[in-house]
Scaffold this motif. Structure first.
Motif, PDB file in Angstrom:
ATOM      1  N   VAL A   1      73.299  38.546  53.874  1.00  0.00           N
ATOM      2  CA  VAL A   1      72.016  39.162  54.219  1.00  0.00           C
ATOM      3  C   VAL A   1      72.021  39.585  55.686  1.00  0.00           C
ATOM      4  CG1 VAL A   1      69.537  38.764  54.410  1.00  0.00           C
ATOM      5  CG2 VAL A   1      70.780  37.889  52.430  1.00  0.00           C
ATOM      6  N   LEU A   2      72.540  38.700  56.537  1.00  0.00           N
ATOM      7  CA  LEU A   2      72.614  39.020  57.962  1.00  0.00           C
ATOM      8  C   LEU A   2      73.663  40.097  58.230  1.00  0.00           C
ATOM      9  CD1 LEU A   2      71.859  38.538  60.904  1.00  0.00           C
ATOM     10  CD2 LEU A   2      73.453  36.612  60.934  1.00  0.00           C
TER      11      LEU A   2
ATOM     12  N   THR B   1      67.519  32.413  63.679  1.00  0.00           N
ATOM     13  CA  THR B   1      67.657  30.969  63.592  1.00  0.00           C
ATOM     14  C   THR B   1      66.608  30.409  64.544  1.00  0.00           C
ATOM     15  OG1 THR B   1      69.303  30.797  65.362  1.00  0.00           O
ATOM     16  CG2 THR B   1      70.131  31.091  63.112  1.00  0.00           C
TER      17      THR B   1
ATOM     18  N   HIS C   1      65.737  38.719  61.182  1.00  0.00           N
ATOM     19  CA  HIS C   1      66.661  37.641  60.843  1.00  0.00           C
ATOM     20  C   HIS C   1      66.828  36.740  62.053  1.00  0.00           C
ATOM     21  CE1 HIS C   1      67.682  39.604  57.067  1.00  0.00           C
ATOM     22  NE2 HIS C   1      67.723  40.742  57.745  1.00  0.00           N
TER      23      HIS C   1
ATOM     24  N   ALA D   1      77.229  39.558  62.598  1.00  0.00           N
ATOM     25  CA  ALA D   1      76.602  38.319  62.111  1.00  0.00           C
ATOM     26  C   ALA D   1      75.971  37.502  63.220  1.00  0.00           C
ATOM     27  CB  ALA D   1      77.613  37.477  61.332  1.00  0.00           C
TER      28      ALA D   1
ATOM     29  N   ARG E   1      65.201  33.195  57.870  1.00  0.00           N
ATOM     30  CA  ARG E   1      66.182  32.293  58.465  1.00  0.00           C
ATOM     31  C   ARG E   1      67.543  32.522  57.814  1.00  0.00           C
ATOM     32  NH1 ARG E   1      63.445  26.368  59.570  1.00  0.00           N
ATOM     33  NH2 ARG E   1      61.353  27.100  60.095  1.00  0.00           N
ATOM     34  N   VAL E   2      68.561  32.630  58.649  1.00  0.00           N
ATOM     35  CA  VAL E   2      69.915  32.879  58.167  1.00  0.00           C
ATOM     36  C   VAL E   2      70.878  31.940  58.880  1.00  0.00           C
ATOM     37  CG1 VAL E   2      69.517  35.296  57.546  1.00  0.00           C
ATOM     38  CG2 VAL E   2      70.210  34.718  59.881  1.00  0.00           C
ATOM     39  N   ASP E   3      72.107  31.880  58.381  1.00  0.00           N
ATOM     40  CA  ASP E   3      73.155  31.058  58.993  1.00  0.00           C
ATOM     41  C   ASP E   3      74.249  31.978  59.520  1.00  0.00           C
ATOM     42  OD1 ASP E   3      75.134  29.335  59.757  1.00  0.00           O
ATOM     43  OD2 ASP E   3      75.318  28.309  57.837  1.00  0.00           O
TER      44      ASP E   3
ATOM     45  N   ALA F   1      77.952  31.138  58.756  1.00  0.00           N
ATOM     46  CA  ALA F   1      78.418  31.234  57.371  1.00  0.00           C
ATOM     47  C   ALA F   1      78.647  32.677  56.960  1.00  0.00           C
ATOM     48  CB  ALA F   1      77.403  30.588  56.440  1.00  0.00           C
ATOM     49  N   SER F   2      78.585  33.604  57.930  1.00  0.00           N
ATOM     50  CA  SER F   2      78.709  35.033  57.624  1.00  0.00           C
ATOM     51  C   SER F   2      77.776  35.401  56.473  1.00  0.00           C
ATOM     52  CB  SER F   2      80.159  35.400  57.302  1.00  0.00           C
ATOM     53  OG  SER F   2      80.978  35.213  58.433  1.00  0.00           O
ATOM     54  N   ASP F   3      76.553  34.998  56.607  1.00  0.00           N
ATOM     55  CA  ASP F   3      75.515  35.246  55.607  1.00  0.00           C
ATOM     56  C   ASP F   3      75.498  36.741  55.259  1.00  0.00           C
ATOM     57  OD1 ASP F   3      72.960  35.755  54.388  1.00  0.00           O
ATOM     58  OD2 ASP F   3      72.262  33.838  55.177  1.00  0.00           O
TER      59      ASP F   3
END
Length: 200
Positions: free
Chosen positions: A39-40, A6, A4, A47, A30-32, A35-37
């Motif tokens: 998936v992450l 950015t 994971h 996060a 790719r994660v954000d 945004a407390s994704d």
């Protein structure tokens, strides 16, 4: 395996470079982080990137841990020697460059605050620390030309490029010819060229 990331993160970039250098089949996701994704969060409860999901073990987070796992499980020469004086030399250089990244991230976060909420004293501290790290790297014997690629040199190269990307006002290359030469040399490698922080 899934990593994971950015794209701008220097910590994720370090892992992405090691993935390529070690020839490992890792899917990049790719994660954000802001945004407390979910998936992450499933891979890292705080996060933050990078986080590595393994096929048969709990996920790993924190770039030095991930990079050491990748180094052990991938192919080719070890980027972090397993033991002896060389291990400590490489680890020292890695930790020094990582300290520069830490100061730089703190500086970024402070500069993102509204101008009326920024702390000049903290900005001066983070900036002064970054400059001293860059000067210490310039003097470090681990930057000597012709040495093989290792985790310390990777981290120093990541710091140099990321500093130019996030802190162009610092003119990091001025007066630092050895660090500049290392950065130019490393950025010509496919693993570095493929993971630049300004990539789309």
């Amino acid at each position: 395996m899934k990593l994971h990331i950015t794209i701008p993160s220097p910590y994720a970039r370090k892992c992405r470079i090691v993935v390529r250098e070690k020839g490992l089949p890792v899917e990049e996701v790719r994660v954000d982080p802001y945004a407390s994704d979910p998936v992450l969060l499933a891979a890292n409860p705080i996060a933050q990137v990078p986080a590595l999901e393994l096929d048969d073990a709990p996920p790993l987070f924190d770039s030095p841990l991930i990079c050491e796992w990748l180094d052990v499980h991938g192919s080719g020469p070890r980027l972090l020697p397993a033991e002896g004086p060389e291990r400590w030399r490489v680890r020292r250089l890695e930790v020094l460059a990582a300290a520069g990244l830490e100061m730089g991230v703190k500086r970024v976060l402070e500069l993102r605050r509204p101008e009326t909420e920024r702390s000049p004293s903290w900005l001066n501290r983070w900036t002064g620390n970054m400059v001293r790290v860059l000067d210490a790297l310039e003097a470090d014997p681990g930057l000597a030309p012709g040495l093989p690629l290792d985790m310390g040199r990777i981290t120093a190269g990541v710091l140099a490029t990321w500093t130019g990307f996030r802190h162009p006002d610092l003119d990091w290359s001025v007066g630092r010819p050895r660090l500049t030469a290392l950065q130019v040399d490393l950025e010509a490698r496919p693993s570095f060229a493929d993971t630049r922080p300004d990539a789309a």
